[in-house]
Design an enzyme around this catalytic site. Structure first.
Site, PDB file in Angstrom:
ATOM      1  N   HIS A   1       2.602   3.178  -8.897  1.00 46.50           N
ATOM      2  CA  HIS A   1       2.422   1.739  -9.137  1.00 46.50           C
ATOM      3  C   HIS A   1       3.640   1.177  -9.890  1.00 46.50           C
ATOM      4  O   HIS A   1       4.081   0.064  -9.638  1.00 46.50           O
ATOM      5  CB  HIS A   1       1.150   1.485  -9.942  1.00 46.50           C
ATOM      6  CG  HIS A   1      -0.104   1.857  -9.211  1.00 46.50           C
ATOM      7  ND1 HIS A   1      -0.309   1.533  -7.891  1.00 46.50           N
ATOM      8  CD2 HIS A   1      -1.219   2.536  -9.610  1.00 46.50           C
ATOM      9  CE1 HIS A   1      -1.494   2.000  -7.499  1.00 46.50           C
ATOM     10  NE2 HIS A   1      -2.059   2.613  -8.522  1.00 46.50           N
TER      11      HIS A   1
ATOM     12  N   LEU B   1      11.324 -20.571  -4.171  1.00 42.87           N
ATOM     13  CA  LEU B   1      10.328 -19.632  -3.650  1.00 42.87           C
ATOM     14  C   LEU B   1       9.057 -19.654  -4.496  1.00 42.87           C
ATOM     15  O   LEU B   1       9.129 -19.615  -5.727  1.00 42.87           O
ATOM     16  CB  LEU B   1      10.918 -18.210  -3.665  1.00 42.87           C
ATOM     17  CG  LEU B   1       9.948 -17.071  -3.334  1.00 42.87           C
ATOM     18  CD1 LEU B   1       9.591 -17.070  -1.847  1.00 42.87           C
ATOM     19  CD2 LEU B   1      10.518 -15.717  -3.742  1.00 42.87           C
TER      20      LEU B   1
ATOM     21  N   ASP C   1       0.840  -1.200   0.000  1.00 43.10           N
ATOM     22  CA  ASP C   1       0.000   0.000   0.000  1.00 43.10           C
ATOM     23  C   ASP C   1       0.876   1.252   0.000  1.00 43.10           C
ATOM     24  O   ASP C   1       1.984   1.231   0.534  1.00 43.10           O
ATOM     25  CB  ASP C   1      -0.905  -0.040   1.246  1.00 43.10           C
ATOM     26  CG  ASP C   1      -2.098   0.876   1.115  1.00 43.10           C
ATOM     27  OD1 ASP C   1      -2.286   1.492   0.044  1.00 43.10           O
ATOM     28  OD2 ASP C   1      -2.850   0.996   2.100  1.00 43.10           O
TER      29      ASP C   1
HETATM   30  C1  FPP Z   1      -2.216   0.164  -3.204  1.00 48.24           C
HETATM   31  O1  FPP Z   1      -1.654   1.445  -3.178  1.00 48.24           O
HETATM   32  C2  FPP Z   1      -1.594  -0.580  -4.270  1.00 48.24           C
HETATM   33  C3  FPP Z   1      -2.274  -1.222  -5.268  1.00 48.24           C
HETATM   34  C4  FPP Z   1      -3.741  -1.269  -5.347  1.00 48.24           C
HETATM   35  C5  FPP Z   1      -1.533  -1.881  -6.355  1.00 48.24           C
HETATM   36  C6  FPP Z   1      -0.372  -2.652  -5.917  1.00 48.24           C
HETATM   37  C7  FPP Z   1       0.404  -3.055  -7.089  1.00 48.24           C
HETATM   38  C8  FPP Z   1       1.745  -3.002  -7.172  1.00 48.24           C
HETATM   39  C9  FPP Z   1       2.600  -2.603  -6.045  1.00 48.24           C
HETATM   40  C10 FPP Z   1       2.460  -3.436  -8.383  1.00 48.24           C
HETATM   41  C11 FPP Z   1       2.164  -4.870  -8.621  1.00 48.24           C
HETATM   42  C12 FPP Z   1       3.115  -5.465  -9.521  1.00 48.24           C
HETATM   43  C13 FPP Z   1       2.893  -6.590 -10.184  1.00 48.24           C
HETATM   44  C14 FPP Z   1       4.004  -7.203 -10.876  1.00 48.24           C
HETATM   45  C15 FPP Z   1       1.565  -7.225 -10.296  1.00 48.24           C
HETATM   46  P1  FPP Z   1      -2.607   2.696  -3.350  1.00 48.24           P
HETATM   47  O2  FPP Z   1      -2.697   3.008  -4.788  1.00 48.24           O
HETATM   48  O3  FPP Z   1      -3.929   2.424  -2.706  1.00 48.24           O
HETATM   49  O4  FPP Z   1      -1.820   3.792  -2.577  1.00 48.24           O
HETATM   50  P2  FPP Z   1      -2.461   5.029  -1.781  1.00 48.24           P
HETATM   51  O5  FPP Z   1      -3.226   4.430  -0.633  1.00 48.24           O
HETATM   52  O6  FPP Z   1      -1.267   5.798  -1.340  1.00 48.24           O
HETATM   53  O7  FPP Z   1      -3.321   5.766  -2.733  1.00 48.24           O
END
Ligand code: FPP
Length: 263
Positions: A54, A148, A37
């Site tokens: 992201h 893994l 997050d």
């Molecule tokens: C939440 O942060 C994050 C997500 C919903 C997406 C997570 C995805 C990745 C870290 C990349 C994944 C990579 C692969 C290879 C599948 P948020 O957007 O809610 O953050 P915020 O709360 O600060 O707005």
């Protein structure tokens, strides 16, 4: 504080590194699950669009996969997209759906070389075709690997998973393949998408939020939780080691009591 957590001194081990005290190699969590997050906030702090967060988060996925492998963790489950994330603006959803393709397009050879096995939990059928194709290709290419397990939770929701498990069990009862008395906890565990995986030992959530957001509700019953203010794109090897050090200092009783406390 971390000094207190030193288990062994001297000599390089698989689990240790120069920056952090050595972790106890015999107490490395088998399964670490992470709610990644804070990508949006990371981007906002830099006046960048959310998708830049992201993208940076994807780089952290690579970093943490390598470190988990180096530390000897057996399963790393990453919450990459929840069943609720479809509510986000369309361009953001489309970007997130492209990330597995980019990640696996770039790093699949490295994952194969490192003996990593890619898996996925979640509703595969309702992902865009290109996302599904990338994940299927990676799962097939790594199917024989026994190192893994990198388990992506993609279009995953724990309530949907449990609902589906209940439905399949109810169907088996209705068709007289089993009776209601046969239903026990291990049967339910075995009907979930994580049936072949051990339960998570350690759950990490980044960015300061302290909630589960519909993630592995059944599987996390006895998991140790660790929360950090660090935003996912800033999360690194050192933070993961810190989480494991805290985990190793915890006393897991699974509802029981310590031997010395029995009277
Ligand atoms: C939440 O942060 C994050 C997500 C919903 C997406 C997570 C995805 C990745 C870290 C990349 C994944 C990579 C692969 C290879 C599948 P948020 O957007 O809610 O953050 P915020 O709360 O600060 O707005």
């Amino acid at each position: 504080m971390l000094d207190k957590l030193i288990r062994k001194k001297g000599g390089e081990s698989k689990a240790g590194n120069a920056e952090h005290p050595e972790l106890d190699e015999t107490m490395i969590p088998r399964h670490v699950a992470i709610i990644m997050d804070g990508n949006g906030r990371w981007a906002k702090k830099r006046s960048l669009p959310r998708i830049a967060g992201h993208h940076e988060g994807m780089k952290t996925v690579r970093k943490i996969t390598r470190e988990a492998d180096r530390l000897g963790i057996k399963v790393l489950t990453l919450y990459a997209f929840s069943t609720e994330n479809w509510k986000r603006p369309k361009p953001e959803v489309e970007f997130l759906m492209r990330l597995p393709e980019e990640f696996l397009g770039t790093y699949l050879p490295e994952l194969v070389e490192r003996n990593v096995r890619v898996r996925m939990i979640g509703d595969h059928a309702h992902l865009p075709m290109h996302t599904r194709r990338a994940i299927t290709k990676a799962m097939e290419a790594t199917a024989e690997n026994d190192g893994l397990i990198l388990n992506f939770a993609m279009n995953y929701g724990s309530r949907a998973e449990i609902t589906e498990a209940v439905r399949s069990i109810a169907k088996a009862v209705a068709e007289n393949r089993m009776s209601a008395e046969d239903i026990d906890e291990s049967l339910i565990t075995g009907a979930l998408m994580t049936a072949e995986l051990p339960e998570p030992d350690l759950l990490i959530r980044t960015s300061g939020e302290v909630r589960l957001s519909n993630f592995m509700l059944w599987q996390l019953a006895y998991t140790e939780f660790w929360f950090t203010e660090t935003l996912w794109p800033d999360f690194d090897e050192s933070r993961l080691q810190e989480a494991i050090a805290v985990y190793q200092a915890r006393n897991r009783r699974y509802g029981g009591v310590d031997k010395e406390d029995t009277d």
